[in-house]
Design an enzyme around this catalytic site. Structure first.
Site, mmCIF file in Angstrom:
data_model
loop_
_atom_site.group_PDB
_atom_site.id
_atom_site.type_symbol
_atom_site.label_atom_id
_atom_site.label_comp_id
_atom_site.label_asym_id
_atom_site.label_seq_id
_atom_site.Cartn_x
_atom_site.Cartn_y
_atom_site.Cartn_z
ATOM 1 N N PRO A 2 0.687 -1.231 0.033
ATOM 2 C CA PRO A 2 0.031 -0.061 -0.045
ATOM 3 C C PRO A 2 0.872 1.244 -0.108
ATOM 4 O O PRO A 2 1.834 1.235 0.559
ATOM 5 C CB PRO A 2 -0.824 -0.069 1.399
ATOM 6 C CG PRO A 2 -0.777 -1.790 1.633
ATOM 7 C CD PRO A 2 0.535 -2.258 1.291
ATOM 8 N N GLU A 3 0.459 2.289 -0.778
ATOM 9 C CA GLU A 3 1.245 3.664 -0.667
ATOM 10 C C GLU A 3 0.659 4.465 0.367
ATOM 11 O O GLU A 3 -0.233 4.203 1.320
ATOM 12 C CB GLU A 3 0.982 4.448 -2.115
ATOM 13 C CG GLU A 3 1.196 3.194 -3.314
ATOM 14 C CD GLU A 3 1.938 4.191 -4.544
ATOM 15 O OE1 GLU A 3 2.339 5.421 -4.329
ATOM 16 O OE2 GLU A 3 1.937 3.433 -5.518
ATOM 17 N N LYS A 52 4.699 4.754 5.379
ATOM 18 C CA LYS A 52 3.969 3.471 5.176
ATOM 19 C C LYS A 52 3.951 2.935 6.739
ATOM 20 O O LYS A 52 3.586 1.907 6.708
ATOM 21 C CB LYS A 52 4.640 2.484 4.427
ATOM 22 C CG LYS A 52 4.421 3.028 2.906
ATOM 23 C CD LYS A 52 5.205 2.269 1.790
ATOM 24 C CE LYS A 52 5.332 2.858 0.548
ATOM 25 N NZ LYS A 52 5.798 2.005 -0.751
ATOM 26 N N ARG A 196 14.354 8.037 10.877
ATOM 27 C CA ARG A 196 15.211 7.338 9.870
ATOM 28 C C ARG A 196 14.358 7.506 8.592
ATOM 29 O O ARG A 196 14.953 7.193 7.509
ATOM 30 C CB ARG A 196 15.249 5.946 9.995
ATOM 31 C CG ARG A 196 16.009 5.412 11.216
ATOM 32 C CD ARG A 196 16.328 3.802 11.338
ATOM 33 N NE ARG A 196 15.023 3.255 11.474
ATOM 34 C CZ ARG A 196 14.523 2.774 12.277
ATOM 35 N NH1 ARG A 196 15.141 2.989 13.813
ATOM 36 N NH2 ARG A 196 13.686 1.701 12.462
ATOM 37 N N ASN A 237 5.207 3.175 -6.269
ATOM 38 C CA ASN A 237 5.582 2.883 -7.508
ATOM 39 C C ASN A 237 4.590 3.737 -8.587
ATOM 40 O O ASN A 237 5.091 4.244 -9.525
ATOM 41 C CB ASN A 237 5.354 1.222 -7.886
ATOM 42 C CG ASN A 237 6.498 1.209 -9.218
ATOM 43 O OD1 ASN A 237 7.209 1.866 -9.296
ATOM 44 N ND2 ASN A 237 6.242 -0.212 -10.081
ATOM 45 N N ARG A 330 11.817 -3.163 -9.235
ATOM 46 C CA ARG A 330 10.403 -2.713 -9.444
ATOM 47 C C ARG A 330 10.466 -2.091 -10.875
ATOM 48 O O ARG A 330 11.393 -1.603 -11.407
ATOM 49 C CB ARG A 330 10.273 -1.431 -8.485
ATOM 50 C CG ARG A 330 10.383 -1.982 -6.966
ATOM 51 C CD ARG A 330 9.343 -2.890 -6.554
ATOM 52 N NE ARG A 330 8.147 -2.355 -6.776
ATOM 53 C CZ ARG A 330 7.481 -1.613 -5.829
ATOM 54 N NH1 ARG A 330 7.726 -1.303 -4.822
ATOM 55 N NH2 ARG A 330 6.177 -1.262 -6.153
#
Length: 341
Positions: A2-3, A52, A196, A237, A330
């Site tokens: 999931p984005e 995410k 991070r 993506n 990808r």
């Protein structure tokens, strides 16, 4: 995977469904039994998303500040296979599933709850997925009551699959399966994770200039950097391919060879696209003026995406066939003409 907009929608849904409630937490699978035991009976104090990552604060009292040392944070990263599934009575308004599995890549990640409720996210200025969703949304706004079992008739279903964590509230249950990460943290642990991560365009505290500085300091291609969650959080993506096309930047240009103004343009284009995703549950990037009329029957993606999953199809702006290449494991899509530099 999931984005980022999906995780922000999920955070809003969980807060709407369970915020301020004492929840019963369990781990039917057993892998999170100790953590679930610590959360059991605690109050959900809100929710946050960063890229995410989903962060849920729990405490013994509903009036606790997130900064209180007594707050325990649940961090979840769905990864490729994680999913939340919801069930409840007619008072429980929830998405049926967020995350994997999807019906198709890029389609709405939330499905209306069968028999009761609807989408908890319809209130985020979003459209409905179909007529039934629209009816449920209208009913939830004060019309006819939702269909489904009454609160005194509903019982939590038996867990299906390897349920890592089950959250049970007054009107419904949420089951988490297959996450890449599910752990408890204190405030310092949350801060360490967020440190991070790159800035998230959907967060109010996001700093555009941090993204610009990180991208400008790297020799990797911008197509790789937009997928690097330490540079910018939440883009996946689809957003990567579509934003670079819309701004006219080659995905193969190194970050340190892109001007600050063009990097800012990437951010400023990406943010409203992701905000639209939060509001509606859809990733749609094609401007209305660029949508083919009529829409080619063999190219349905032309109505929502410029280049993503349109390999070999004509660019919606110049007609050049859309190209595809595998980059960092990808699939990457771009227009060789519109994105020549």
């Amino acid at each position: 995977m999931p984005e980022g907009h999906t995780i922000h929608r999920l955070a809003a849904a969980l807060d709407e469904l369970y915020g301020g409630q004492n929840l019963h937490a369990s781990s039917p699978q057993g892998r999170f039994a100790e953590g679930a035991g610590r959360l059991d009976g605690q109050v959900l104090l809100g929710s946050q998303a960063h890229g995410k990552h989903l962060f849920l604060p729990f405490g013994p009292r509903a009036d606790m500040s997130h900064d209180d040392p007594g707050v325990t944070w649940l961090r979840i990263h769905l990864g490729l296979y994680g999913s939340w599934t919801f069930d409840g009575d007619r008072e429980f308004i929830a998405p049926h599933a967020i995350g994997a599995p999807r019906r198709r890549v890029g389609e709405r990640g939330e499905h209306a709850l069968k028999g009761g409720g609807g989408s908890a996210l319809a209130g985020l200025n979003g459209g409905a997925a179909d007529i039934d969703d629209a009816q449920r949304s209208a009913e939830g706004a004060g019309g006819t009551p939702h269909h489904g079992p009454a609160p005194d008739e509903w019982e939590p279903p038996e867990p299906r699959g390897a349920v890592r964590l089950r959250l049970l509230g007054r009107h419904g249950v949420a089951d988490l399966t297959g996450p890449a990460a599910c752990e408890l943290l204190d405030a310092e642990g949350v801060a360490a994770v967020r440190h991070r991560l790159g800035p998230d365009p959907l967060r109010a505290d996001a700093d555009l200039e941090v993204f610009v500085a990180k991208a400008r300091s790297r020799r990797k291609s911008i197509g790789e950097l937009l997928m690097d969650q330490s540079v910018i959080s939440g883009a996946g993506n689809i957003y990567r391919a579509e934003t670079l096309f819309r701004v006219g930047v080659s995905p193969f240009r190194a970050g340190n060879r892109i001007s600050e103004d063009r990097l800012r343009a990437i951010w400023e284009d990406l943010r409203p696209l992701m905000e639209y995703g939060v509001a509606t549950g859809f990733i749609t990037t094609v401007d209305l003026d660029d949508v083919p009329d009529p829409l080619p029957p063999d190219d349905p993606e032309a109505g929502r995406w410029y280049v993503y999953h349109r390999t070999g199809r004509p660019c919606l702006r110049c007609g050049t066939p859309v190209a595809e290449r595998e980059v960092a494991a990808r699939r990457l899509f771009w227009c060789p003409t519109c994105q020549a530099r």
